[in-house]
Design an enzyme around this catalytic site. Structure first.
Site, short mmCIF file in Angstrom:
data_model
loop_
_atom_site.label_atom_id
_atom_site.label_comp_id
_atom_site.label_asym_id
_atom_site.label_seq_id
_atom_site.Cartn_x
_atom_site.Cartn_y
_atom_site.Cartn_z
N LYS A 140 73.25 96.11 32.78
CA LYS A 140 73.16 95.54 31.43
C LYS A 140 73.81 94.16 31.38
CE LYS A 140 75.24 99.03 29.53
NZ LYS A 140 75.38 99.84 30.74
N THR A 141 75.02 94.08 31.92
CA THR A 141 75.71 92.81 31.90
C THR A 141 74.96 91.80 32.76
OG1 THR A 141 77.78 93.97 31.54
CG2 THR A 141 77.95 91.69 32.25
N ASP A 157 77.25 92.05 24.47
CA ASP A 157 77.48 93.07 25.49
C ASP A 157 78.35 94.17 24.88
OD1 ASP A 157 77.51 94.38 27.90
OD2 ASP A 157 78.55 92.81 29.03
N GLU A 158 78.33 95.35 25.45
CA GLU A 158 79.14 96.49 24.95
C GLU A 158 78.89 96.71 23.46
OE1 GLU A 158 80.90 98.18 27.11
OE2 GLU A 158 81.41 96.81 28.74
N GLN A 209 79.18 105.30 26.35
CA GLN A 209 80.44 104.60 26.63
C GLN A 209 81.12 104.13 25.35
OE1 GLN A 209 80.59 102.00 30.20
NE2 GLN A 209 78.39 102.33 30.31
N ARG A 259 83.42 103.51 36.92
CA ARG A 259 83.94 102.23 37.40
C ARG A 259 83.94 102.18 38.92
NH1 ARG A 259 82.25 99.81 33.98
NH2 ARG A 259 81.41 101.80 33.34
P1 ATP Z 1 78.60 99.00 32.50
O1 ATP Z 1 77.85 100.00 31.68
O2 ATP Z 1 79.64 99.65 33.30
O3 ATP Z 1 79.03 97.81 31.72
P2 ATP Z 1 76.33 97.47 33.41
O4 ATP Z 1 75.14 98.22 32.98
O5 ATP Z 1 76.74 96.31 32.62
O6 ATP Z 1 77.55 98.48 33.61
P3 ATP Z 1 76.40 95.67 35.64
O7 ATP Z 1 77.87 95.48 35.67
O8 ATP Z 1 75.55 94.59 35.11
O9 ATP Z 1 76.06 97.05 34.91
O10 ATP Z 1 75.87 96.03 37.07
C1 ATP Z 1 76.53 97.00 37.89
C2 ATP Z 1 76.49 96.56 39.34
O11 ATP Z 1 75.18 96.67 39.85
C3 ATP Z 1 76.90 95.13 39.50
O12 ATP Z 1 77.63 95.00 40.70
C4 ATP Z 1 75.57 94.41 39.59
O13 ATP Z 1 75.66 93.21 40.31
C5 ATP Z 1 74.70 95.41 40.32
N1 ATP Z 1 73.26 95.30 39.99
C6 ATP Z 1 72.70 95.42 38.78
N2 ATP Z 1 71.37 95.26 38.85
C7 ATP Z 1 71.07 95.02 40.14
C8 ATP Z 1 69.84 94.78 40.87
N3 ATP Z 1 68.65 94.75 40.27
N4 ATP Z 1 69.94 94.59 42.19
C9 ATP Z 1 71.14 94.62 42.81
N5 ATP Z 1 72.31 94.85 42.21
C10 ATP Z 1 72.29 95.05 40.88
MG MG Z 2 78.49 95.88 31.54
#
Ligand code: ATP
Ligand code: MG
Length: 767
Positions: free
Chosen positions: A34-35, A220-221, A251, A627
C-alpha cells in the site's frame, strides 16, 4: 528523467498507481504494498507534469512523512547525494501528518482564526496548568484529576467524539479554556485539526483556495483517521477530487484515540464513484510469519475477509521464549538478538515490541548487560525532561510573549526569588486590565500592580528586561535562540553550579538542545521548506518549536546500527528482518483493559463473543507479527513484576491461536514454566485461561483469588525480591529473599520495627 518503472508493481498495484479522475481506495492487508502504491503514485503524478506543490500526502508520523519524501525522491532522481532537479521536485511534495498539515494551514490563515503566525502549540502539561488555573478561577476543585477530566471532555468535544451528554458547566469551562488559549496566542493539539475544519466550514472562500492548492491528496494508514481528520479530508476533497486513500481495516489500532474504522468501510458510500483496489499478495513476510498473523486475525468477528498469500518460502519457524519472569524473558531476548547478529543480521534490522511502555526498563537493562546496542523509539521523551521544558518555555516566550503558561515557568527557572504571592498579584492585575502577564510587566503597568514592594518590583523588571534581550537573539537562527535560552537565561549556570546528583546530565541535555537547534538550522539550509509553504514570521525559531511540538511518539531517531525498542502501537508501517514481542500474556497483551470488558470471561473456559477492546488487541497483534520479514519470536513470562505488582499471567490467548507446526519447538508442559491453565486447550497445546480474573489486583483484595498452580520449575532469584508487600499482622515490609515461586513461595520479609519473618506468599499483598 528516467521513466518510472511500473514493472516493479503487480497489476493491481499498477492500476492504483495509474488510476486518474476520482476517488480511489486501496483496501489491503499488511505488507501488500500500500505504501509502495502511494510512493509510486506520487512519482507518477510528478512525472506526468503535475506541479509537486499541488500534491499532499498525509501519513501517520513525521518519520513516515520524511521517508515518503525520501522514497519519492529516490524514484524520481536516482540515489546520488546531489540534489538533482527531480529530487528537489520531490521535496516540493507536501508530505505531512494531519497535525502538521493543520499547523501549517493555521500559520497561513492565522488572522482568520484570531491568532498570529507565531502562535504556540501547547502540550499536555501546558494544557493541564491552564485547566487548573481555570478551575481555580471558577472556584472548583483544581487538582490534577479534575484538570485531566476537564481536558478529556474538551478533547472529546473537539474530536467529535462527544456524546452530546456533556453537562452545561463543562461546556462553559470549555468555552473559557478556548478563550484563554486564544488570549495566549496558543492552540492545543486538538485545535490543529478542529480550527481548520471550523474555518473551512465558515469561509467558503478560504476552503476554495485550499482546494485549488492541493488538487491531489493521498492518505496512508487511512484506517486510523478520526472523525475530525475525516471531516477535514471531505472538506478538502469535494466530489470528483483526486483523493487516494490506502489502509487495512485489520490494522486499525487507534480506536482509543477516536479513530473510526468505519471511515474505511464507508468510503465507497461517502465518495461517489470511488474505485476500489484490493491487493492480496504479501511481499514482506515469509510464509510462517504470515500464517501466524492470519491465524490470529482470523478470530476477529466482523472483518472483511482478506486472505493474503506470498510467493516467499515458509522460512524459519517461529520461536516461543517461555520465561520464568520478566528478567529471564529479557535475558533470553538479548541472547537471541546476539545470536542473530552473530549469524549476520544487522542490529538495525531487528526490533523488540512491547504492549506497555513500562516493560522497556527491564529489556533495556538486559540489552545493556548483553552489550546489544539499542535505541528506544520514543521521540518525545527528551523534550519531556524538566530542564528541557524550562529551556523550551524560554524559547516559546521569545517567539510568543503572550504565552502566560511559559512566562510562569520561565520566571521560576532558575529561581529568581519571585514568590507565589508576587505572581498572584501580577496575575490579578493582568486579568483586571485585560493584559497578558508579559504586558503587565511593562514599566508603566508594573508600578500599578498593588501590594508589590520595591524588591519584588525590581526582580520582575529584571526578568522583563531579560525576555526583551532574549527576543532580540531569537530572530537570527534557531541555534542562536536556543543558546540564548540556555545561557543568557542562567539555566546552564544553574546546573553547572549545582551539586545535585544529576546536575551534570541536565547541563548536558541543555547543550544537546542547542545542538538540536543548530542541526535544524543546517537541515533547513540544505533543504528549504516545501514550496509555497510560508515560513512563520518568527522565522527559524517558530519553525523549530513547531517541530518539537509535533514530534510524535514514534518519531525517535531510527536505529542506525541499533536494535529498535518500541511499543506495538509505534510499530505500524515499519518492517524488520527479525521481530520480538515481549510479554505475550493475558493481562499484558491482550491488555488487562480488554479483559475487563471481555464477555468471554463469563463463560468459564469458553470463548464467548469477544469485546471490541479485545478485537483491537488482536489487530495490534496482527500489526506486530506482520512487521517481521523472516524471524518472529514471541515471549511470555510465568511471573512478572510490573508497576510494583507481582503477576502470574497465563500465556496470551494469541499464542494459543498459532498453529503448532509453525513453531520450532513448543515447551513440554511437564518441565516448562508455561503451564496448562484450566480452560480451553488450544490448537497447539498452549492452554489459555480465558476466564483469567485479575480483579485480585484491586486494592481491597488480598492475594490472587485464583492462585496459579505451584511451579515444578527450579527456584531461582525471582521478581518478588525487593518488592514491598503488606501483611495483615506485621504491616508493610520488603521481600529480602524468596524460596520457591508463586503464591506458595516462602518469602523472607523484613518488616521495620518487627524484624525478618518467613511468610508464605499468598498471605501478603504486593503494594
Ligand atoms: P503495511 O500494511 O504494513 O503498512 P504496506 O501494504 O504499506 O504494509 P509496503 O510497506 O508498501 O506494504 O510493502 C511491504 C514490502 O513489500 C516492502 O518492502 C515493499 O518494498 C515490498 N513490495 C511491495 N510491493 C512489491 C512488489 N510489487 N514487488 C516487490 N516488492 C514489493
Ligand atoms: Mg504501509
Amino acid at each position: 528523467m528516467a521513466p518510472l518503472d511500473l514493472a516493479s508493481l503487480n497489476p493491481e498495484q499498477r492500476s492504483a498507481v495509474v488510476h486518474r479522475g476520482g476517488p480511489l481506495l486501496v483496501l489491503a492487508g499488511a505488507g501488500s504494498g500500500k505504501t509502495r502504491v502511494i510512493v509510486h503514485r506520487i512519482a507518477s503524478l510528478v512525472e506526468e507534469g503535475i506541479p509537486p506543490w499541488s500534491i499532499l500526502a498525509v501519513t501517520f508520523t513525521n518519520k513516515a512523512a520524511g521517508e515518503l519524501r525520501e522514497r519519492v525522491g529516490r524514484l524520481l532522481g536516482g540515489t546520488g547525494p546531489s540534489a538533482t532537479p527531480d529530487r528537489s521536485a520531490a521535496s516540493d511534495v507536501r508530505c505531512s501528518t494531519f497535525h502538521s498539515f493543520g499547523a501549517s494551514l493555521l500559520r497561513r490563515e492565522a488572522e482568520a482564526v484570531g491568532l498570529t503566525r507565531d502562535f504556540t502549540i501547547y502540550d499536555e502539561d501546558d494544557q493541564l496548568s491552564l485547566a487548573k488555573r481555570l478551575l481555580r478561577e471558577a472556584g472548583r476543585e483544581a487538582d490534577s484529576a479534575a484538570a485531566r477530566e476537564l481536558l478529556s471532555a474538551i478533547d472529546r468535544i473537539k474530536n467529535g467524539a462527544g456524546d452530546g451528554a456533556e453537562v452545561e458547566d463543562v461546556l462553559e469551562l470549555c468555552g473559557r479554556f478556548e478563550r484563554a488559549l486564544r488570549a495566549a496566542n496558543a492552540v492545543d493539539f486538538g485545535d490543529l485539526l478542529a480550527l481548520p475544519v471550523r474555518l473551512f466550514e465558515s469561509r467558503p472562500d478560504v476552503l476554495d483556495r485550499w482546494r485549488r492548492r492541493f488538487r491531489h491528496v493521498l492518505v496512508d494508514e487511512f484506517q486510523d483517521t478520526n472523525v475530525v481528520q475525516y471531516r477535514l479530508l471531505r472538506l478538502l476533497c469535494p466530489t470528483g477530487a483526486d483523493l487516494c486513500v490506502v489502509g487495512d481495516d485489520d490494522q486499525s489500532i487507534y480506536r482509543w484515540r477516536g479513530a473510526d474504522v468505519r471511515h474505511i468501510l464507508g468510503f465507497e458510500h461517502d465518495f461517489a464513484n470511488a474505485q476500489v483496489v484490493k491487493l492480496t499478495q504479501n511481499y514482506r513476510s515469509d510464509g510462517n510469519v504470515l500464517a501466524a498473523a492470519q491465524a490470529v486475525i482470523a478470530k476477529n468477528p466482523h472483518r472483511h475477509d482478506k486472505t493474503l498469500w506470498t510467493e516467499r518460502p515458509s522460512g524459519a519457524p517461529l520461536r516461543l521464549l517461555s520465561a520464568q519472569d520478566e528478567r529471564d524473558e529479557a535475558d533470553r531476548i538479548a541472547a537471541e538478538l546476539a545470536e542473530l547478529h552473530s549469524e549476520g543480521t544487522v542490529w538495525s534490522e531487528m526490533a523488540v515490541f512491547y504492549r506497555i511502555n513500562a516493560q522497556s526498563r527491564v529489556l533495556e537493562e538486559a540489552l545493556r548487560i548483553a552489550r546489544v546496542p539499542y535505541v528506544i523509539v520514543r521521540g518525545r521523551s527528551f523534550y519531556e525532561r524538566a530542564e528541557i521544558k524550562d529551556a523550551v518555555a524560554y524559547l516559546r516566550l521569545m517567539a510568543n510573549p503572550r504565552s502566560d503558561v511559559d512566562l510562569l515557568r520561565a520566571i521560576g527557572a532558575p529561581p529568581r526569588g519571585i514568590g507565589e504571592t508576587t505572581l498572584e498579584r501580577l496575575s490579578r492585575h493582568a486579568s483586571a486590565a485585560g493584559l497578558c502577564l508579559f504586558d503587565a510587566l511593562a514599566e508603566g503597568e508594573l508600578s500599578r500592580v498593588e501590594g508589590l514592594n520595591a524588591g519584588s518590583r525590581g526582580r520582575l523588571a529584571r526578568f522583563r528586561d531579560l525576555v526583551v534581550e532574549l527576543r532580540a537573539a531569537a530572530a537570527e537562527s534557531a541555534g542562536a535562540a536556543a543558546e540564548a535560552a540556555v545561557v543568557t537565561s542562567g539555566l546552564l549556570e544553574r546546573w553547572a553550579s549545582s551539586s545535585e546528583p544529576d546536575a551534570a546530565e541536565r547541563g548536558e541535555n541543555l547543550r544537546e538542545l542547542v545542538g538540536a537547534a543548530r542541526e535544524a538550522d543546517e537541515r533547513w539550509a540544505s533543504q528549504p521548506r516545501e514550496a509555497g509553504e510560508d515560513l512563520p514570521e518568527g522565522g527559524p525559531l517558530v519553525r523549530f518549536l513547531e517541530e518539537i511540538a509535533l514530534l510524535g511518539d514514534a518519531d525517535g531517531e531510527a536505529g542506525a546500527e541499533r536494535v529498535s525498542l518500541m511499543t506495538l502501537h509505534a510499530a505500524k508501517g515499519l518492517e524488520f528482518d527479525a521481530v520480538f514481542i515481549a510479554g505475550m500474556e493475558e493481562g499484558i497483551f491482550p491488555h488487562s483493559r480488554a479483559l475487563a470488558f471481555d464477555p468471554s470471561r463469563e463463560e468459564a473456559g469458553g470463548r464467548g463473543t469477544e469485546s471490541e477492546e479485545m478485537a483491537e488487541e488482536r489487530r495490534l497483534c496482527y500489526v506486530g507479527f506482520t512487521r517481521a520479514r523472516r524471524r518472529l519470536f514471541v515471549a511470555c513470562a510465568r511471573m512478572r513484576a510490573l508497576f510494583g505488582d507481582l503477576r502470574f499471567n497465563p500465556p496470551s490467548r494469541f499464542l494459543g491461536e498459532i498453529p503448532a507446526e509453525l513453531f520450532d519447538a513448543l515447551p513440554s508442559f511437564e518441565s516448562s514454566p508455561v503451564r496448562p491453565y484450566p480452560g480451553a486447550p488450544s490448537a497447539n497445546g498452549i492452554t489459555v485461561d480465558y476466564s483469567y480474573d485479575q480483579s485480585w489486583r484491586s486494592p481491597e483484595r488480598s492475594f490472587p483469588r485464583r492462585p496459579p498452580r505451584p511451579s515444578p520449575a527450579p527456584a531461582r532469584p525471582i521478581g518478588a525480591m525487593g518488592l514491598t508487600v503488606r501483611h495483615a499482622v506485621f504491616g508493610v515490609g520488603k521481600v529480602v529473599s524468596a524460596d520457591g515461586e508463586g503464591p506458595d513461595a516462602k518469602l523472607t520479609i523484613r518488616f521495620p520495627g518487627v524484624g525478618e519473618k518467613r511468610i508464605v506468599a499468598r498471605f501478603v499483598t504486593p503494594i
